[in-house]
Design a protein around this motif. Structure first.
Motif, mmCIF file in Angstrom:
data_model
loop_
_atom_site.group_PDB
_atom_site.id
_atom_site.type_symbol
_atom_site.label_atom_id
_atom_site.label_comp_id
_atom_site.label_asym_id
_atom_site.label_seq_id
_atom_site.Cartn_x
_atom_site.Cartn_y
_atom_site.Cartn_z
ATOM 1 N N ALA A 60 0.856 -1.183 0.000
ATOM 2 C CA ALA A 60 0.000 0.000 0.000
ATOM 3 C C ALA A 60 0.891 1.231 0.000
ATOM 4 O O ALA A 60 2.069 1.156 0.322
ATOM 5 N N GLY A 61 0.294 2.353 -0.355
ATOM 6 C CA GLY A 61 1.032 3.615 -0.355
ATOM 7 C C GLY A 61 1.478 4.018 -1.739
ATOM 8 O O GLY A 61 1.276 3.280 -2.717
ATOM 9 N N GLN A 62 2.052 5.196 -1.806
ATOM 10 C CA GLN A 62 2.462 5.745 -3.099
ATOM 11 C C GLN A 62 3.842 6.356 -3.022
ATOM 12 O O GLN A 62 4.264 6.832 -1.974
ATOM 13 N N VAL A 63 4.505 6.329 -4.166
ATOM 14 C CA VAL A 63 5.785 7.021 -4.317
ATOM 15 C C VAL A 63 5.640 7.987 -5.482
ATOM 16 O O VAL A 63 5.234 7.581 -6.575
ATOM 17 N N LEU A 64 5.929 9.249 -5.228
ATOM 18 C CA LEU A 64 5.883 10.253 -6.291
ATOM 19 C C LEU A 64 7.266 10.827 -6.505
ATOM 20 O O LEU A 64 7.980 11.122 -5.535
ATOM 21 N N PHE A 65 7.641 10.960 -7.755
ATOM 22 C CA PHE A 65 8.958 11.513 -8.091
ATOM 23 C C PHE A 65 8.731 12.691 -9.029
ATOM 24 O O PHE A 65 8.142 12.523 -10.098
ATOM 25 N N GLY A 66 9.141 13.863 -8.586
ATOM 26 C CA GLY A 66 8.871 15.072 -9.371
ATOM 27 C C GLY A 66 7.381 15.259 -9.611
ATOM 28 O O GLY A 66 6.969 15.721 -10.667
ATOM 29 N N GLY A 67 6.564 14.856 -8.650
ATOM 30 C CA GLY A 67 5.116 15.026 -8.745
ATOM 31 C C GLY A 67 4.402 13.923 -9.513
ATOM 32 O O GLY A 67 3.186 13.876 -9.557
ATOM 33 N N ARG A 68 5.166 12.995 -10.074
ATOM 34 C CA ARG A 68 4.582 11.934 -10.886
ATOM 35 C C ARG A 68 4.587 10.623 -10.104
ATOM 36 O O ARG A 68 5.575 10.283 -9.456
ATOM 37 N N GLU A 69 3.482 9.901 -10.172
ATOM 38 C CA GLU A 69 3.437 8.644 -9.437
ATOM 39 C C GLU A 69 4.286 7.575 -10.137
ATOM 40 O O GLU A 69 4.151 7.323 -11.328
ATOM 41 N N ILE A 70 5.166 6.951 -9.358
ATOM 42 C CA ILE A 70 6.047 5.909 -9.924
ATOM 43 C C ILE A 70 5.871 4.574 -9.189
ATOM 44 O O ILE A 70 6.629 3.637 -9.411
ATOM 45 N N THR A 71 4.849 4.504 -8.344
ATOM 46 C CA THR A 71 4.706 3.361 -7.434
ATOM 47 C C THR A 71 4.801 1.993 -8.093
ATOM 48 O O THR A 71 5.417 1.102 -7.548
ATOM 49 N N ARG A 72 4.202 1.816 -9.235
ATOM 50 C CA ARG A 72 4.189 0.454 -9.769
ATOM 51 C C ARG A 72 5.069 0.292 -11.000
ATOM 52 O O ARG A 72 4.941 -0.659 -11.750
ATOM 53 N N LEU A 73 5.980 1.219 -11.161
ATOM 54 C CA LEU A 73 6.877 1.105 -12.313
ATOM 55 C C LEU A 73 8.009 0.129 -12.023
ATOM 56 O O LEU A 73 8.403 -0.067 -10.875
ATOM 57 N N ALA A 74 8.539 -0.459 -13.089
ATOM 58 C CA ALA A 74 9.658 -1.391 -12.949
ATOM 59 C C ALA A 74 10.937 -0.610 -12.622
ATOM 60 O O ALA A 74 11.059 0.575 -12.924
ATOM 61 N N ALA A 75 11.876 -1.320 -11.999
ATOM 62 C CA ALA A 75 13.121 -0.689 -11.547
ATOM 63 C C ALA A 75 13.855 0.045 -12.672
ATOM 64 O O ALA A 75 14.358 1.155 -12.470
ATOM 65 N N ASP A 76 13.904 -0.535 -13.865
ATOM 66 C CA ASP A 76 14.661 0.127 -14.939
ATOM 67 C C ASP A 76 13.976 1.405 -15.415
ATOM 68 O O ASP A 76 14.632 2.372 -15.785
ATOM 69 N N ARG A 77 12.636 1.427 -15.362
ATOM 70 C CA ARG A 77 11.891 2.645 -15.706
ATOM 71 C C ARG A 77 12.202 3.747 -14.692
ATOM 72 O O ARG A 77 12.399 4.905 -15.034
ATOM 73 N N ILE A 78 12.212 3.356 -13.423
ATOM 74 C CA ILE A 78 12.446 4.329 -12.349
ATOM 75 C C ILE A 78 13.854 4.897 -12.469
ATOM 76 O O ILE A 78 14.065 6.099 -12.322
ATOM 77 N N CYS A 79 14.806 4.031 -12.800
ATOM 78 C CA CYS A 79 16.180 4.491 -12.995
ATOM 79 C C CYS A 79 16.243 5.473 -14.161
ATOM 80 O O CYS A 79 16.873 6.530 -14.076
ATOM 81 N N LYS A 80 15.543 5.147 -15.220
ATOM 82 C CA LYS A 80 15.522 6.026 -16.401
ATOM 83 C C LYS A 80 14.908 7.391 -16.070
ATOM 84 O O LYS A 80 15.321 8.416 -16.610
ATOM 85 N N LEU A 81 13.941 7.399 -15.157
ATOM 86 C CA LEU A 81 13.331 8.672 -14.760
ATOM 87 C C LEU A 81 14.256 9.501 -13.871
ATOM 88 O O LEU A 81 14.014 10.685 -13.652
ATOM 89 N N GLY A 82 15.316 8.847 -13.324
ATOM 90 C CA GLY A 82 16.295 9.659 -12.602
ATOM 91 C C GLY A 82 16.552 9.291 -11.156
ATOM 92 O O GLY A 82 17.084 10.094 -10.393
ATOM 93 N N ILE A 83 16.192 8.072 -10.743
ATOM 94 C CA ILE A 83 16.558 7.634 -9.392
ATOM 95 C C ILE A 83 17.581 6.504 -9.511
ATOM 96 O O ILE A 83 17.303 5.474 -10.123
#
Ligand SMILES: Nc1ncnc2c1ncn2[C@@H]1O[C@H](COP(=O)(O)OP(=O)(O)O)[C@@H](O)[C@H]1O
Ligand SMILES: [Mg+2]
Length: 245
Positions: A60-83
């Motif tokens: 449960a819960g949410q993670v937002l990065f730069g205001g955009r929800e990234i909660t259910r994205l795959a690790a490589d997508r999240i890395c590409k977005l800048g984490i």
């Protein structure tokens, strides 16, 4: 108030069977900040990193990065977005050189080998590892491997870098060097979230500290306030650390 935080964690909950490893954890990280996450072993710090970076799916819960929800994205997508992140157990690629390890990070942004190599060399100079460029990654000391991991993460050009115990096992001289490196990382415009037991580093680097215990956030605040908080002393610090001066 200023712009939306760079990272926002809202009510993050992660269960392993009957165990609540993260229990309704919320905090934010502003652009340019260094935020430390501290707490005893088993508190849920690494799990939190894994949930934020897409290695685990929170219940449960949410993670937002730069205001955009990234909660259910795959690790490589999240890395590409800048984490980008490092792991508590050092993870360098053992049959590659130092340079090749860092190039694996750089390939996220450039398919061309020459461009990836150029970027990797730039990062290695920045991290003070350039003279070890052709050495086997396995030949590095623990400190060198930690520095290499940070370099690999930086080569993905993150906006946010998350470091899981990058000071563990360092001697006092190496500790000074790692603190200096992280300061330079911040000065280069990268926001940092660090999990760290070495309180000297936490005190020197952090703008804010988030304390978790048994999966829950118990206290949050500036480092000087957090280390004198009775709840934090009881749950974690005990006699390990006494605020000086
Ligand atoms: N993949 C997993 N499967 C089952 N339990 C896990 C897993 N990862 C972590 N845990 C458990 O979750 C709790 C929090 O662990 P962790 O996040 O590694 O804590 P910390 O990093 O603060 O030491 C611990 O009780 C740990 O045993
Ligand atoms: Mg951990």
């Amino acid at each position: 108030m200023s712009a939306a935080p760079l990272l926002e964690v809202r009510g993050l909950t992660k269960r392993f069977g009957g165990l609540l490893a993260n229990d309704d954890v919320s905090f934010t990280v502003g652009q340019g900040e260094i935020v430390s996450v501290i707490g005893p072993n088993g508190a849920g710090k690494s799990t939190l990193f894994n949930c934020v970076t897409g290695f685990y799916r929170p219940n449960a819960g949410q993670v937002l990065f730069g205001g955009r929800e990234i909660t259910r994205l795959a690790a490589d997508r999240i890395c590409k977005l800048g984490i980008a992140r490092t792991f508590q157990i050092v993870q360098v690629i053992t049959d590659m050189t130092v340079l090749e390890n860092v190039m694996t990070g750089a390939f996220l942004r450039s398919a061309r080998r020459s461009a990836a190599r150029e970027k990797a060399e730039e990062i290695l100079r920045f991290a003070g590892l350039h003279e070890k460029l052709d050495a086997a990654a396995t030949s590095l000391t623990i400190e060198g491997k930690k520095r290499l991991e940070v370099s690999m993460a930086l080569a993905t050009r993150p906006k946010l870098l998350m470091l899981d115990e990058s000071m563990a096992g360092l001697n006092p001289v190496e500790l000074r060097q790692m603190i200096a490196l992280l300061r330079r990382v911040r000065e280069s415009g990268v926001t940092l979230v660090i999990v760290e037991h070495v309180m000297e580093a936490v005190m020197e680097l952090s703008d804010r500290v988030v304390v978790i215990n048994s999966g829950r956030k118990i206290v949050e605040g500036p480092p000087k306030e957090v280390v004198v908080n009775p709840q934090v002393i009881q749950a974690y610090l005990g006699d390990r650390y006494r605020a000086r001066g």
